[in-house]
Motif scaffolding. Structure first.
Motif, short mmCIF file in Angstrom:
data_model
loop_
_atom_site.label_atom_id
_atom_site.label_comp_id
_atom_site.label_asym_id
_atom_site.label_seq_id
_atom_site.Cartn_x
_atom_site.Cartn_y
_atom_site.Cartn_z
N MET A 11 0.89 -1.14 -0.31
CA MET A 11 0.03 -0.38 0.09
C MET A 11 0.93 1.04 -0.22
SD MET A 11 -2.46 -1.21 2.80
CE MET A 11 -1.30 -2.19 4.12
N LYS A 15 1.21 1.94 -6.93
CA LYS A 15 0.81 1.32 -7.81
C LYS A 15 -0.55 2.30 -8.71
CE LYS A 15 0.41 -0.77 -4.51
NZ LYS A 15 -0.52 -1.83 -3.46
N ASP A 34 -9.17 -3.09 -6.95
CA ASP A 34 -9.77 -2.71 -5.53
C ASP A 34 -10.96 -1.77 -6.05
OD1 ASP A 34 -7.83 -3.55 -3.25
OD2 ASP A 34 -6.83 -1.36 -3.08
N ARG A 58 -9.92 -11.70 0.19
CA ARG A 58 -8.96 -12.83 -0.61
C ARG A 58 -9.88 -13.45 -1.32
NH1 ARG A 58 -5.31 -8.77 0.23
NH2 ARG A 58 -4.65 -8.62 2.78
N GLY A 81 -2.14 -4.47 -2.02
CA GLY A 81 -0.80 -4.92 -1.24
C GLY A 81 -0.78 -5.93 -1.10
N GLY A 82 -2.25 -6.74 -0.47
CA GLY A 82 -2.34 -8.17 -0.04
C GLY A 82 -2.37 -9.00 -1.46
N ARG A 119 -7.49 2.34 4.27
CA ARG A 119 -7.10 1.00 4.02
C ARG A 119 -7.04 0.66 5.53
NH1 ARG A 119 -3.98 4.70 0.50
NH2 ARG A 119 -3.29 2.80 -1.03
N LEU A 121 -6.40 -2.58 6.71
CA LEU A 121 -4.96 -2.89 7.74
C LEU A 121 -4.07 -2.44 8.59
CD1 LEU A 121 -4.11 -5.83 5.15
CD2 LEU A 121 -5.21 -6.20 7.03
N ARG A 138 5.71 -9.57 3.49
CA ARG A 138 5.76 -9.11 2.22
C ARG A 138 6.56 -9.21 0.98
NH1 ARG A 138 0.35 -5.84 2.44
NH2 ARG A 138 -1.22 -6.92 2.98
C1 S3P Z 1 -4.02 -4.03 1.03
C2 S3P Z 1 -3.80 -3.63 0.28
C3 S3P Z 1 -5.13 -2.38 -0.52
C4 S3P Z 1 -6.80 -3.32 -0.48
C5 S3P Z 1 -7.05 -3.53 0.70
C6 S3P Z 1 -5.56 -4.88 1.54
C7 S3P Z 1 -3.47 -5.42 1.39
O1 S3P Z 1 -4.90 -1.97 -1.85
O2 S3P Z 1 -6.12 -4.14 -1.94
O3 S3P Z 1 -6.71 -2.76 1.96
O4 S3P Z 1 -3.61 -6.20 2.09
O5 S3P Z 1 -1.89 -4.27 1.23
P1 S3P Z 1 -3.36 -1.28 -1.79
O6 S3P Z 1 -2.42 -1.44 -2.27
O7 S3P Z 1 -3.82 -0.94 -2.89
O8 S3P Z 1 -4.10 0.24 -1.06
#
Ligand code: S3P
Length: 173
Positions: A11, A15, A34, A58, A81-82, A119, A121, A138
């Motif tokens: 995040m 990107k 997203d 996920r 990001g995940g 976000r 997380l 990660r």
């Molecule tokens: C996440 C990143 C977020 C989004 C969600 C989870 C992550 O996207 O998919 O909040 O697990 O790192 P960005 O990387 O675009 O912020």
């Protein structure tokens, strides 16, 4: 072989903002996973996390990658990001096209995201510690999935986009 460019990374690593400009430079379509998930589910990422939990989110990410793999070519795809965390997703990402890891330091990520409330997380009491912990876990995963790795700390959009283009395999040209 598909000619998508897939941006992965933590995040706040740039990107989406890089992806929009790169797509414009290449005359490719831009897709943000997203936003794709939010549109398909009719719900925000924060609400999906809150109501159904991370594991459900996920699952939606995996379905999104399957959809994109079936339907898209010549796109710049910015991923959450995940996205590469699940092994199946890592494989789907590699099939989708050229995967670029946009790498940013903990300090830069924290500075960019410290006021951000979108976000889920990072909404706990120690966001900096959470960033550190998640980054440590990660980073090797991002590195393992990526075809190329580009640092975004203190780089202009022009420099980042040039580095991505310089690293594209010959079948893109
Ligand atoms: C996440 C990143 C977020 C989004 C969600 C989870 C992550 O996207 O998919 O909040 O697990 O790192 P960005 O990387 O675009 O912020």
């Amino acid at each position: 072989m598909k000619k998508n460019i897939v941006l992965i990374g933590f995040m706040g690593s740039g990107k989406s903002s890089v992806g929009i400009k790169l797509a414009k430079a290449l005359d490719y379509q831009f897709i943000d996973t997203d936003a794709y998930i939010e549109e398909k589910s009719g719900s925000s990422i924060a609400k999906i996390f809150q109501d159904q939990g991370e594991s459900y989110f996920r699952d939606l990410e995996s379905s999104c990658l399957l959809d994109l793999g079936r339907t898209r070519d010549r796109c710049v795809i910015s991923t959450g990001g995940g996205m590469p965390l699940r092994e199946e997703n890592a494989k789907l990402l590699a099939k989708l096209g050229h995967v670029v890891f946009l790498k940013a330091s903990e300090k830069v990520i924290y500075e960019r995201l410290k006021e951000d409330e979108s976000r889920p997380l990072l909404q706990g009491s120690n966001p900096r510690g959470k960033i550190k912990e998640l980054l440590e876990f990660r980073t090797p995963i991002y590195e393992g999935v990526a075809h190329s790795i580009i640092s975004t700390d203190h780089q202009s959009f022009y420099q980042i986009i040039k580095s991505i283009m310089d690293g594209l395999p010959s079948h893109f040209l």
